[in-house]
Design a protein around this motif. Structure first.
Motif, PDB file in Angstrom:
ATOM      1  N   LEU A 149       0.842  -1.197   0.000  1.00  0.00           N
ATOM      2  CA  LEU A 149       0.000   0.000   0.000  1.00  0.00           C
ATOM      3  C   LEU A 149       0.873   1.242   0.000  1.00  0.00           C
ATOM      4  CD1 LEU A 149      -2.926   1.123   0.283  1.00  0.00           C
ATOM      5  CD2 LEU A 149      -2.593   1.023   2.758  1.00  0.00           C
ATOM      6  N   GLN A 150       0.568   2.183  -0.889  1.00  0.00           N
ATOM      7  CA  GLN A 150       1.371   3.401  -0.985  1.00  0.00           C
ATOM      8  C   GLN A 150       0.602   4.658  -0.575  1.00  0.00           C
ATOM      9  OE1 GLN A 150       2.518   2.367  -5.121  1.00  0.00           O
ATOM     10  NE2 GLN A 150       4.620   2.807  -4.499  1.00  0.00           N
ATOM     11  N   ALA A 151      -0.665   4.725  -0.928  1.00  0.00           N
ATOM     12  CA  ALA A 151      -1.465   5.912  -0.585  1.00  0.00           C
ATOM     13  C   ALA A 151      -2.916   5.499  -0.411  1.00  0.00           C
ATOM     14  CB  ALA A 151      -1.353   6.969  -1.691  1.00  0.00           C
ATOM     15  N   PRO A 159      -0.042   9.733   1.423  1.00  0.00           N
ATOM     16  CA  PRO A 159       0.779   8.551   1.713  1.00  0.00           C
ATOM     17  C   PRO A 159       0.247   7.753   2.897  1.00  0.00           C
ATOM     18  CG  PRO A 159       2.175  10.440   1.264  1.00  0.00           C
ATOM     19  CD  PRO A 159       0.767  10.968   1.317  1.00  0.00           C
ATOM     20  N   ALA A 160       0.292   6.440   2.763  1.00  0.00           N
ATOM     21  CA  ALA A 160      -0.175   5.553   3.824  1.00  0.00           C
ATOM     22  C   ALA A 160       0.789   5.581   5.013  1.00  0.00           C
ATOM     23  CB  ALA A 160      -0.309   4.131   3.283  1.00  0.00           C
ATOM     24  N   PHE A 161       0.349   5.025   6.113  1.00  0.00           N
ATOM     25  CA  PHE A 161       1.155   4.995   7.337  1.00  0.00           C
ATOM     26  C   PHE A 161       2.516   4.337   7.073  1.00  0.00           C
ATOM     27  CE2 PHE A 161       2.483   2.506  11.088  1.00  0.00           C
ATOM     28  CZ  PHE A 161       2.683   3.543  11.985  1.00  0.00           C
ATOM     29  N   GLY A 162       3.578   5.006   7.474  1.00  0.00           N
ATOM     30  CA  GLY A 162       4.920   4.440   7.335  1.00  0.00           C
ATOM     31  C   GLY A 162       5.490   4.499   5.939  1.00  0.00           C
ATOM     32  N   VAL A 163       4.841   5.244   5.032  1.00  0.00           N
ATOM     33  CA  VAL A 163       5.300   5.316   3.641  1.00  0.00           C
ATOM     34  C   VAL A 163       5.883   6.696   3.364  1.00  0.00           C
ATOM     35  CG1 VAL A 163       4.617   5.232   1.209  1.00  0.00           C
ATOM     36  CG2 VAL A 163       3.626   3.614   2.850  1.00  0.00           C
ATOM     37  N   ALA A 164       7.139   6.746   2.944  1.00  0.00           N
ATOM     38  CA  ALA A 164       7.754   7.985   2.460  1.00  0.00           C
ATOM     39  C   ALA A 164       7.501   8.060   0.961  1.00  0.00           C
ATOM     40  CB  ALA A 164       9.250   7.992   2.742  1.00  0.00           C
ATOM     41  N   LEU A 165       6.901   9.158   0.513  1.00  0.00           N
ATOM     42  CA  LEU A 165       6.497   9.280  -0.888  1.00  0.00           C
ATOM     43  C   LEU A 165       6.994  10.601  -1.463  1.00  0.00           C
ATOM     44  CD1 LEU A 165       3.106   8.310  -2.411  1.00  0.00           C
ATOM     45  CD2 LEU A 165       4.056  10.560  -2.924  1.00  0.00           C
ATOM     46  N   ARG A 166       7.557  10.521  -2.671  1.00  0.00           N
ATOM     47  CA  ARG A 166       8.030  11.704  -3.394  1.00  0.00           C
ATOM     48  C   ARG A 166       7.563  11.611  -4.841  1.00  0.00           C
ATOM     49  NH1 ARG A 166      14.104  11.188  -3.568  1.00  0.00           N
ATOM     50  NH2 ARG A 166      14.170  13.416  -4.060  1.00  0.00           N
ATOM     51  N   ILE A 167       7.491  12.770  -5.488  1.00  0.00           N
ATOM     52  CA  ILE A 167       7.263  12.831  -6.933  1.00  0.00           C
ATOM     53  C   ILE A 167       8.574  13.309  -7.546  1.00  0.00           C
ATOM     54  CG2 ILE A 167       5.859  13.762  -8.790  1.00  0.00           C
ATOM     55  CD1 ILE A 167       4.284  12.066  -6.831  1.00  0.00           C
ATOM     56  N   TYR A 206      -2.447  16.036  -1.373  1.00  0.00           N
ATOM     57  CA  TYR A 206      -3.216  14.965  -2.002  1.00  0.00           C
ATOM     58  C   TYR A 206      -2.538  14.544  -3.303  1.00  0.00           C
ATOM     59  CZ  TYR A 206      -7.066  15.578   1.272  1.00  0.00           C
ATOM     60  OH  TYR A 206      -7.834  15.635   2.410  1.00  0.00           O
ATOM     61  N   LEU A 207      -2.541  13.239  -3.537  1.00  0.00           N
ATOM     62  CA  LEU A 207      -1.869  12.660  -4.695  1.00  0.00           C
ATOM     63  C   LEU A 207      -2.877  12.387  -5.802  1.00  0.00           C
ATOM     64  CD1 LEU A 207       0.693  11.376  -5.972  1.00  0.00           C
ATOM     65  CD2 LEU A 207       0.094   9.251  -4.793  1.00  0.00           C
ATOM     66  N   TYR A 208      -2.541  12.800  -7.006  1.00  0.00           N
ATOM     67  CA  TYR A 208      -3.395  12.577  -8.180  1.00  0.00           C
ATOM     68  C   TYR A 208      -2.600  11.812  -9.227  1.00  0.00           C
ATOM     69  CZ  TYR A 208      -6.609  16.012  -6.191  1.00  0.00           C
ATOM     70  OH  TYR A 208      -7.492  16.666  -5.371  1.00  0.00           O
TER      71      TYR A 208
END
Length: 522
Positions: A325-327, A351-359, A415-417
């Motif tokens: 799970l990512q987001a 981003p979901a719990f414990g997930v580092a997310l970048r674009i 928010y991620l699109y």
């Protein structure tokens, strides 16, 4: 506690295989699996069956690191094999039951399993697979009509219910899942106990699971979403409805009878459910959460579902096979959308719990807010690499961030699109389809000079497959003939829905077909 030779760290870990043992001790009489006919297995019964399978497989010489392939619909036996692999330190290999024999052969040759479990409905197609691939143990999971036992049940009868020693730790690979199943070299995703445990914990937290619940996941067990939700039930002690494969009427019957508290479906399943007679005649009082994912959901479909089922909704997004799970867009966001923020329904959340997310851009540099780039994540849910494909592993995890080719952007509120895919993968009803697989099959047809496969939007499936074909001069071929050619070599869901025959395909100076132009053709 059994000790390990690999150091104190692993001796202190809890194996994924111990989850059923612990739940069986805490809740022995609670139903682990509920079946469509109303019968069930308790956690104690499930643990006993798993232990017998472990014992019987060990007697057959199956041990740590050996691979157990499964080609079957969903059942309690399927989950038992997964749990037995966890206790054995073996590796289960889930195979998509929609694949044709040639596709299965490709994956089996890559996996080199020690045991192959299948349902009798596939026996004719799989005939001789043991001899062809040197598999010592090939067993049917179910019984033939008029017979009281199967090869699987006969094997279980030889095993002991005694609790086996713990032999596997977090570093051990427990799953080998393939992202592709036809021509070309398929990617085998190595899934460790660490990864699977992290996904299970993530689902318990983010999908708001409770021990008193009864949940159903319509994602098949050969998908990591399906198996991890079943493992979440085993680990946390709630009951899971197990249906061989998604049946809209059976699903509606259980929802209408207030047996389910939570359900996961892909958008096409929700769309199918909403078309059934009587779907609007119930209150669904026990249903608390309907969560969806694997493919985009149109805002119109989502609103219809929310109006009908009147429960909380959650959108889960992730490159599940490799990254879990990512987001997610949670229930609160769905309520905000109905209260005047409809644009949120086009988002896949935060981003979901414990997930580092970048674009990021092609050089892995983070892009500005609102700018489209590739989604990159880090978490404990990441895979351990591709089987015997170090270059592909290095590219997917370059810079310490996993990238699956999904494009998107973050707005000013985080928010991620989604914004398409870097590669040309097609998502039809939650199933990933790789155009090169279909193009390779079409290229084998003598009438085909060139071909290109693209995805086109579809209200029901989200996307369907369209094939553009340049036919050889003086040769006649019909779309029906091309469809039959594909159907003999590909799983049904990969066969193009449309075949467009054209004099020529658009190409660039180097001769490469310009798929971006084809997507604009009608």
């Amino acid at each position: 506690m059994t000790t390990f030779a690999t150091g104190l760290g692993e001796t202190m870990q809890v194996s994924l295989g111990e989850s059923i043992t612990m739940t069986a001790r805490a809740q022995p009489d609670r139903a682990s699996f509920l079946f469509p006919d109303g019968s069930h297995h308790t956690f104690a019964q499930t643990n006993a069956r798993v232990n017998r399978l472990v014992s019987a497989l060990r007697a057959q010489g199956v041990g740590r690191g050996d691979r157990l392939a499964v080609f079957a619909l969903d059942s309690h036996r399927y989950v038992e094999i997964v749990l037995a692999a966890c206790k054995l330190g073996a590796v289960y290999v889930p195979l998509n039951y929609r694949l044709r024999r040639g596709e299965v052969d490709v994956l089996t040759a890559r996996a080199r399993p020690t045991a192959f479990f299948h349902e009798l409905r596939y026996a004719e197609m799989l005939e001789g697979i043991g001899e062809q691939h040197g598999i010592p143990l090939v067993l049917a999971l179910d019984e033939r009509p008029g017979e009281s036992t199967s090869g699987y049940e006969d094997l279980l009868a030889t095993g002991s219910e005694a609790e086996p020693p713990v032999v596997a730790g977090d570093r051990d690979v427990v799953g080998l899942a393939f992202t592709s199943g036809t021509t070309g070299l398929p990617k085998g995703v190595l899934q460790s106990q660490r990864m699977m445990k992290a996904i299970v914990a993530e689902q318990v937290i983010e999908f708001r699971m409770l021990p008193e619940e009864v949940r159903y996941t319509a994602a098949p067990t050969f998908h990591i979403t399906g198996v991890c939700q079943l493992l979440a039930g085993v680990s946390y002690g709630f009951t899971s409805l197990v249906v061989p494969q998604f049946d809209p009427q059976v699903t509606l019957d259980h929802l209408a009878a207030d047996r389910l508290t939570g359900i996961f479906m892909v958008p096409t399943m929700i769309s199918t459910l909403l078309r059934l007679d009587g779907v609007h005649d119930h209150d669904y009082e026990r249903l608390e959460l309907m969560y969806y994912g694997a493919a985009p959901m149109s805002p119109n479909l989502l609103r219809r579902a929310m109006d009908t089922f009147r429960c909380d909704f959650l959108n889960a997004f992730g490159a599940g096979t490799e990254a879990g799970l990512q987001a997610l867009l949670g229930p609160e966001d769905h309520r905000r959308a109905l209260a005047g923020r409809p644009e949120l329904l086009g988002s896949i959340g935060k981003p979901a719990f414990g997930v580092a997310l970048r674009i990021v851009d092609d050089d892995l540099r983070e892009v500005a807010v609102g700018e489209v780039g590739e989604i990159a994540t880090r978490s404990d849910m990441l895979f351990d690499g591709y089987l015997e494909m170090p270059e592909e592993t290095a590219e997917a995890t370059r810079g310490g961030w996993f990238r699956a080719g999904d494009m998107g952007y973050l707005d000013e509120n985080g928010y991620l699109y989604l914004h398409g895919r870097k590669k040309d993968m097609i998502v039809r009803g939650g199933e990933n389809i790789y155009p090169v697989e279909i193009e390779s099959v079409l290229a084998e047809h003598p009438a085909v000079v060139q071909c290109a496969v693209v995805g086109v939007e579809d209200e029901h499936w989200s996307e369907v497959v369209r094939a553009w074909i340049q036919v050889a001069d003086g040769v006649e071929v019909t779309p029906e003939e091309l469809a039959a050619h594909c159907a003999e070599r590909l799983a049904k869901y990969k066969v193009p829905a449309e075949f467009r025959l054209v004099p020529a395909l658009p190409i660039n100076a180097s001769g490469k077909i310009l798929k971006r132009e084809l997507r604009d053709w009608t």
